[in-house]
Write a protein that holds these residues in place. Structure first.
Motif, PDB file in Angstrom:
ATOM      1  N   PHE A   1       0.848  -1.269   0.277  1.00 30.53           N
ATOM      2  CA  PHE A   1      -0.186  -0.236   0.146  1.00 30.53           C
ATOM      3  C   PHE A   1       1.019   1.097   0.031  1.00 30.53           C
ATOM      4  CE2 PHE A   1      -2.041   3.296   2.607  1.00 30.53           C
ATOM      5  CZ  PHE A   1      -3.208   3.077   2.061  1.00 30.53           C
ATOM      6  N   GLY A   2       2.412   1.964   0.867  1.00 36.55           N
ATOM      7  CA  GLY A   2       2.325   1.917   0.921  1.00 36.55           C
ATOM      8  C   GLY A   2       3.542   3.336   0.098  1.00 36.55           C
ATOM      9  N   ALA A   3       4.736   1.553  -0.575  1.00 36.83           N
ATOM     10  CA  ALA A   3       4.700   1.959  -1.143  1.00 36.83           C
ATOM     11  C   ALA A   3       4.468   2.631  -2.881  1.00 36.83           C
ATOM     12  CB  ALA A   3       5.288   0.437  -2.081  1.00 36.83           C
ATOM     13  N   PHE A   4       3.341   2.308  -2.969  1.00 32.30           N
ATOM     14  CA  PHE A   4       2.234   2.772  -4.786  1.00 32.30           C
ATOM     15  C   PHE A   4       1.591   4.417  -3.677  1.00 32.30           C
ATOM     16  CE2 PHE A   4       2.505  -1.106  -5.519  1.00 32.30           C
ATOM     17  CZ  PHE A   4       3.238  -0.529  -7.266  1.00 32.30           C
ATOM     18  N   GLN A   5       0.919   4.278  -2.482  1.00 31.33           N
ATOM     19  CA  GLN A   5       0.510   5.739  -1.801  1.00 31.33           C
ATOM     20  C   GLN A   5       0.794   6.559  -1.646  1.00 31.33           C
ATOM     21  OE1 GLN A   5      -0.044   6.260   1.364  1.00 31.33           O
ATOM     22  NE2 GLN A   5      -2.276   7.599   0.830  1.00 31.33           N
ATOM     23  N   ILE A   6       2.212   6.372  -0.999  1.00 33.38           N
ATOM     24  CA  ILE A   6       2.781   7.514  -0.260  1.00 33.38           C
ATOM     25  C   ILE A   6       3.884   7.828  -2.191  1.00 33.38           C
ATOM     26  CG2 ILE A   6       5.012   8.459   0.754  1.00 33.38           C
ATOM     27  CD1 ILE A   6       5.003   5.563   2.858  1.00 33.38           C
ATOM     28  N   PRO A   7       4.227   7.345  -2.649  1.00 37.45           N
ATOM     29  CA  PRO A   7       4.686   9.022  -3.835  1.00 37.45           C
ATOM     30  C   PRO A   7       4.053   9.086  -4.495  1.00 37.45           C
ATOM     31  CG  PRO A   7       5.652   6.133  -3.618  1.00 37.45           C
ATOM     32  CD  PRO A   7       4.646   6.268  -3.080  1.00 37.45           C
ATOM     33  N   VAL A   8       2.533   8.546  -5.137  1.00 33.37           N
ATOM     34  CA  VAL A   8       1.756   9.691  -5.411  1.00 33.37           C
ATOM     35  C   VAL A   8       0.940  10.947  -4.543  1.00 33.37           C
ATOM     36  CG1 VAL A   8      -0.686   8.811  -6.602  1.00 33.37           C
ATOM     37  CG2 VAL A   8       0.659   7.470  -7.018  1.00 33.37           C
ATOM     38  N   MET A   9       0.831  10.384  -3.656  1.00 36.27           N
ATOM     39  CA  MET A   9       0.017  11.335  -2.561  1.00 36.27           C
ATOM     40  C   MET A   9       0.997  12.327  -2.209  1.00 36.27           C
ATOM     41  SD  MET A   9      -1.081  11.014   1.511  1.00 36.27           S
ATOM     42  CE  MET A   9       0.619  10.609   1.864  1.00 36.27           C
ATOM     43  N   LEU A  10       2.075  12.252  -2.327  1.00 39.06           N
ATOM     44  CA  LEU A  10       3.301  13.233  -1.885  1.00 39.06           C
ATOM     45  C   LEU A  10       4.151  13.818  -2.743  1.00 39.06           C
ATOM     46  CD1 LEU A  10       5.906  12.100   0.806  1.00 39.06           C
ATOM     47  CD2 LEU A  10       3.576  13.407   1.111  1.00 39.06           C
ATOM     48  N   GLY A  11       4.060  13.040  -4.816  1.00 39.76           N
ATOM     49  CA  GLY A  11       3.214  14.171  -5.786  1.00 39.76           C
ATOM     50  C   GLY A  11       2.970  14.779  -5.763  1.00 39.76           C
ATOM     51  N   GLY A  12       1.121  14.604  -4.940  1.00 44.51           N
ATOM     52  CA  GLY A  12       0.332  15.038  -5.524  1.00 44.51           C
ATOM     53  C   GLY A  12       0.761  16.857  -5.001  1.00 44.51           C
ATOM     54  N   ALA A  13       0.683  16.022  -3.494  1.00 43.82           N
ATOM     55  CA  ALA A  13       1.206  16.881  -2.602  1.00 43.82           C
ATOM     56  C   ALA A  13       1.510  18.369  -2.842  1.00 43.82           C
ATOM     57  CB  ALA A  13       0.707  16.549  -1.300  1.00 43.82           C
ATOM     58  N   LEU A  14       2.827  17.847  -3.539  1.00 40.11           N
ATOM     59  CA  LEU A  14       4.060  18.746  -3.800  1.00 40.11           C
ATOM     60  C   LEU A  14       3.941  19.312  -5.045  1.00 40.11           C
ATOM     61  CD1 LEU A  14       6.716  20.051  -3.742  1.00 40.11           C
ATOM     62  CD2 LEU A  14       7.811  17.803  -5.049  1.00 40.11           C
TER      63      LEU A  14
END
Lengths: 429, 335
Positions: free
Chosen positions: B105-118
Motif C-alpha cells: 500500500f505504502g510503496a504506491f500510495q506514498i509517492p502518489v500522495m506526496l507527488g500530488g501534494a508537492l
C-alpha cells in the motif's frame, strides 16, 4: 513516534474506560445504595425505554437506586472495558453479557459467584437459560433473553410459488431449489454471521463441539450434525440456489425489500429487525415464522445470541443487585418491546406492530416454543469470541465457492484450540 | 593608581553584592524556565513516556488461567514470558501478511500522495493561483473530516450496488456495447481482494494530500524571494526556478512528510476496519494495527494486553527501521 502512537492506542483502551465508581460505597442505615447496570439494549423508537423501566424500580425502592448506562460500542469492546473496570475497582455491579461471553469472563475472574443468592430467583426463568448463566457449577447472574434459530418466510410468495412450508432441512433445501427456479431465494447464506448463526445450526443438528473429557476440553467438529449442516449449505451454494449476502450488508436488506429473498433462517431477536428492514414495502403483512426445520432427528434448535445480566467481580451489594436483576428481567412486556425473547417464564404478548407485519400471527408464541426446544448440549468455551475472525473468513470463501463449507467448521476447531491454549486451559489431544 | 589595580573594601562589597544578585536572578530565571517547561514535561511523561513503558513492560508478560481445571481457577495470573510474545508475533504469518499489505500500500500510495501534494503546493506558491487562502483551506478540508466518517463516505462511493462511479461506468459500458456490438463492461469491483488495497489508497490519498501540501507550502514560503529574483536576473524561467530552487529547498519538508507517511501507513487502521465491516473476508487482522486491536479485544488468539503490546511494539520498530533507512538514503543522495 511510532512506539508512542501504538502504545497510546493500547493505553487509550484502559484510559477511556474508567466508568462511574459507585458500587463500592457502604450504605449507612438511612442512606440509599446505588447499583450500576451496563447494558446494550437497543432502546429504539417505540420501545419501552430502559430508563423508564428502571424509574419504576427506583420509585418503589428509595434505598436501592439503580443507574443504567447504555454501552454503544461493540460487544468485544464492552468486555475489554469491563475487564479494565474490574481491575480499577470501578466496575458496574451488573452488566449484560452474551451467553457465549460468560465462560470467557468467568475464566478471567471477572464475575461474582452468586449461586446462593440466585436460588430464590432461578425458578422464574427457563432452566436452559439459567444453565447458560452457570459456569463450572457457579451461577454468575440471571438470564435475560434467548436467541433460538427459527425460520422466517414470506407466506404470500410461498403460496404464489406453490411451495410448502418446510419442517425438515431436506424440505427446506427442496423449497429453496424450487424457489430458485422461479428466480427467488428461500434462504440466504450469511458469511458475516457465521460464528453464531452456523454454530447454532450445528447445535440444532445435534452437534456439541465443546465437551469435557477427563478434565480437559475436547474440541471436535467431526460429528454427523455438523456434517449435515455443511452438506446442506454446500449443495445450495453449488447449485447457486441460495442468496449469498452478509446479514448486515445493504444487499441483504435490498433482497428482502424487493422480494428476491423470501425466506431466511434467523435468530428469534430478528423478528422485529426483519419487520423494520421491510417496513413500508409490499412485504407488510405477508411474512410468517415457524420453528426451525429439523436438521437432526428431533425438533431441536440452536442458540444464536441471547444474553444475561451478570454480577461483576467487586460488586459491593450483590444481594440488592440480584434482587433488581430478578425484577428487571421479569418485566416481560417492556423487555419484549425491546425486541427480546425473554428468558423469564410467563406469557409474552406479541406487540401489535410485529403482529401486523407477520399477517396477524402470534409471533412470540412460536418464538417461545423455539426457546423450549433449544439444544441443551451446545456449550461455549472460554475464549469463544476469538473464534469469530477465522470462521467469518472461511465462510466468505465458502460463499464465494472458493472453499468448501466444511472449512468453516475446521477453522472453528483450529481457532478454538488456539484460544484455549492461549488462555492456558487444558485441551485433550 | 592603587584604586585602579586593587578594589577598595566598599568596591569589593558592591561586586560581591552584584554577583549574588546575578546568581539569584539566574536561579529565579531557572525556576521560571522550569515552570514554563513543566506543563509540557508533565503531559509528556503522563501521556507519552509512561504509556510506552507500560506497553513495553506488558509485552513481556502473558495472562494465563490461574488453575488447570476446565474453566481455569476463576482468574488470570500474569506470568513473565520474556520474548515469547515477540516470538509469537514474528512467527505469525498473519502479522507478516498484514505488514506486506501495508507496505505494498505504502510503496504506491506514498509517492502518489506526496507527488500530488508537492504539485498542489507549487501551484499555490506560484503566481497562477489567486485566492490562495480558499484553495489552501479546501485542499486541507478532507483532513478535518474524522477518518471513520470519511471511510464511510468512501464505502458508499465504492459499494457495488450503490457506487455512483460504477453507475456512470455502467451507462458508458451499455453505450459502448450498443456501439461495438460486443459486450463491454467497464465497471470496477472496488471491494475485490485484488483491488481493495488500491481503494484504500484512494481514500487515504484524498484525506492526507492536503495535509502534506500544507507541509510543503510552509517550506516553500520560507524560501527567501531574493533567490528567485537573482535567478530571474540570470535568465531562469519559472520552471527552472521550480526545478533548481523550490524542489531542492523543500528537502527537509519531504523528509518529514515521508517519515509521517511511513508511520501512518504501518498503522493503517480506520479505512480497513470500516471496509472489513462490509467485506468480512478481510477478517479482523487485515493490517498489523487491526491484529493488535483484535488481540486487545480478545477477538483473535493469542489475546490480551501482552500479545497486543508485542504486536504494537514490533510495528513501531519496523516503522522506525523503515524511517531510518529512508532518512539515510536521502542524506546520501543529497550529499
Amino acid at each position: 513516534m511510532g512506539i508512542a502512537a501504538a502504545a497510546t492506542m493500547l493505553f487509550g483502551v484502559t484510559a477511556c474506560s474508567t466508568g462511574p465508581a459507585t458500587s463500592g460505597e457502604e450504605a449507612g442505615p438511612n442512606e440509599s445504595i446505588t447499583i450500576d447496570y451496563l447494558h446494550r439494549l437497543p432502546d429504539g423508537e417505540g420501545m419501552t425505554k430502559v430508563a423508564d423501566i428502571i424509574a419504576e424500580w427506583n420509585t418503589a425502592h428509595p434505598d436501592v437506586q439503580v443507574t443504567a448506562t447504555k454501552f454503544d460500542g461493540k460487544a468485544a469492546e464492552m468486555l475489554t472495558k469491563l475487564k479494565a473496570d474490574v481491575k480499577a475497582g470501578s466496575v458496574s455491579c451488573l452488566a449484560q453479557l452474551g451467553y457465549s461471553e460468560v465462560p470467557t469472563m468467568y475464566t478471567e475472574g471477572m464475575l461474582e459467584n452468586v449461586t446462593d443468592l440466585a436460588q430464590g430467583y432461578v425458578d422464574n426463568f427457563s432452566a436452559g437459560a439459567v444453565a447458560l448463566m452457570t459456569v463450572n457449577g457457579e451461577t454468575v447472574g440471571l438470564p435475560q433473553d434467548t436467541g433460538p434459530l427459527v425460520y422466517y418466510y414470506n407466506a404470500a410468495e410461498f403460496e404464489r410459488l406453490g411451495l410448502t412450508v418446510p419442517t425438515t432441512a431436506d424440505e427446506l433445501a427442496a423449497a429453496t431449489t424450487a424457489a430458485a427456479a422461479a428466480g427467488k431465494y428461500a434462504v440466504a447464506f450469511q458469511p458475516d454471521e457465521a460464528q453464531y448463526w452456523l454454530s447454532g445450526q450445528t447445535a440444532a443438528a445435534g452437534a456439541a463441539w465443546f465437551t469435557a473429557e477427563d478434565g480437559k476440553w475436547s474440541v471436535d467438529v467431526s460429528d454427523a450434525g455438523t456434517a449435515k449442516v455443511a452438506s446442506f449449505w454446500q449443495g445450495l451454494i453449488d447449485t447457486k440456489s441460495t442468496l449469498v449476502a452478509n446479514r448486515w450488508g445493504d444487499e441483504f436488506k435490498q433482497a428482502l425489500v424487493d422480494q428476491t429473498l423470501i425466506g431466511t433462517i434467523g435468530a428469534a431477536w430478528e423478528a422485529p429487525l426483519l419487520a423494520g428492514d421491510m417496513a413500508g414495502s409490499a412485504n407488510e403483512g405477508q411474512w410468517a415464522v415457524v420453528e426451525l426445520p429439523t436438521f437432526g432427528a428431533t425438533q431441536m434448535t440452536g442458540p444464536d445470541g441471547g444474553s444475561g445480566v451478570a454480577v461483576m467481580k467487586g460488586c459491593a451489594h450483590p444481594a440488592e443487585a440480584m434482587d433488581f436483576n430478578n425484577w428487571f428481567n421479569t418485566q416481560i412486556d417492556p423487555l419484549v418491546s425491546q425486541g427480546l425473547v425473554v428468558a423469564a417464564k410467563g406469557a409474552m404478548t406479541t406487540p401489535d406492530s410485529i403482529k401486523s407485519f407477520y399477517g396477524g400471527q402470534d409471533v412470540f408464541s412460536v418464538l417461545a416454543a423455539a426457546n423450549e426446544s433449544l439444544s441443551p448440549d451446545f456449550i461455549y468455551i472460554p475464549g469463544f469470541p476469538a473464534v469469530n475472525g477465522d470462521m467469518v473468513k472461511a465462510a466468505d470463501a465458502a460463499g464465494q465457492g472458493t472453499a468448501p463449507v466444511m472449512d468453516i467448521f475446521t477453522a472453528a476447531q483450529t481457532s478454538a484450540i488456539a484460544a484455549l491454549t492461549s488462555a492456558g486451559l487444558p485441551v485433550a489431544k | 593608581m592603587s584604586t585602579l589595580t586593587r578594589p577598595t573594601a566598599p568596591e569589593r562589597l558592591v561586586t560581591e553584592q552584584r554577583a549574588q544578585a546575578n546568581r539569584r536572578r539566574r536561579r529565579r530565571e531557572g525556576r521560571i524556565g522550569w515552570g514554563f517547561f513543566a506543563p509540557f514535561a508533565i503531559l509528556f511523561v503522563l501521556t507519552f513516556v509512561i504509556p510506552i513503558l507500560v506497553s513495553i513492560r506488558s509485552s513481556f508478560f502473558t495472562e494465563k488461567a490461574a488453575g488447570d481445571s476446565l474453566y481455569g481457577g476463576g482468574g488470570m495470573v500474569e506470568t513473565f514470558a520474556f520474548l515469547d510474545n515477540y516470538a509469537q508475533v514474528l512467527g505469525n504469518a498473519t502479522f507478516w501478511e498484514g505488514m506486506g499489505r501495508v507496505l505494498l500500500f505504502g510503496a504506491f500510495q506514498i509517492p502518489v500522495m506526496l507527488g500530488g501534494a508537492l504539485i498542489l503546493a507549487l501551484l499555490l506558491d506560484s503566481f497562477i493561483v489567486r485566492r490562495v487562502a480558499f484553495f489552501r483551506l479546501s485542499y486541507f478540508l478532507p483532513y478535518a473530516i474524522p477518518g471513520v466518517i470519511a471511510a464511510l463516505v468512501w464505502t458508499y462511493i465504492f459499494s457495488p450496488g450503490l457506487s455512483p462511479i460504477n453507475q456512470t461506468l455502467g451507462s458508458i459500458s451499455e453505450w459502448l456495447t450498443g456501439l461495438l456490438g460486443n459486450n463491454v463492461d467497464l465497471t470496477i469491483d472496488f471491494f475485490a481482494p485484488g483491488t481493495i488495497i488500491a481503494s484504500m489508497a484512494t481514500m487515504t490519498t484524498w484525506t492526507f494530500m492536503g495535509y502534506n501540501m500544507l507541509i510543503f507550502l510552509a517550506a516553500l514560503q520560507a524560501i527567501p524571494h531574493d533567490l528567485y529574483e537573482a535567478a530571474r536576473l540570470d535568465g531562469a524561467g519559472e520552471f527552472d526556478i521550480v526545478r533548481r530552487i523550490k524542489v531542492p529547498m523543500v528537502g527537509q519538508a519531504t523528509l518529514l512528510a515521508v517519515l509521517l507517511s511511513i508511520i501512518g501507513t504501518v498503522q493503517l487502521f480506520n479505512e480497513p476496519t470500516v471496509l472489513a465491516a462490509v467485506n468480512p473476508w478481510m477478517g479482523n487482522d487485515y493490517t498489523p494495527m487491526m491484529l493488535a486491536y483484535s488481540s486487545m479485544m480478545g477477538t483473535t488468539s493469542p489475546s490480551g494486553a501482552g500479545p497486543a503490546s508485542a504486536v504494537s511494539i514490533s510495528m513501531a520498530v519496523i516503522a522506525g527501521i523503515l524511517a531510518a533507512i529512508f532518512a539515510l538514503v536521502q542524506k546520501r543522495s543529497t550529499r
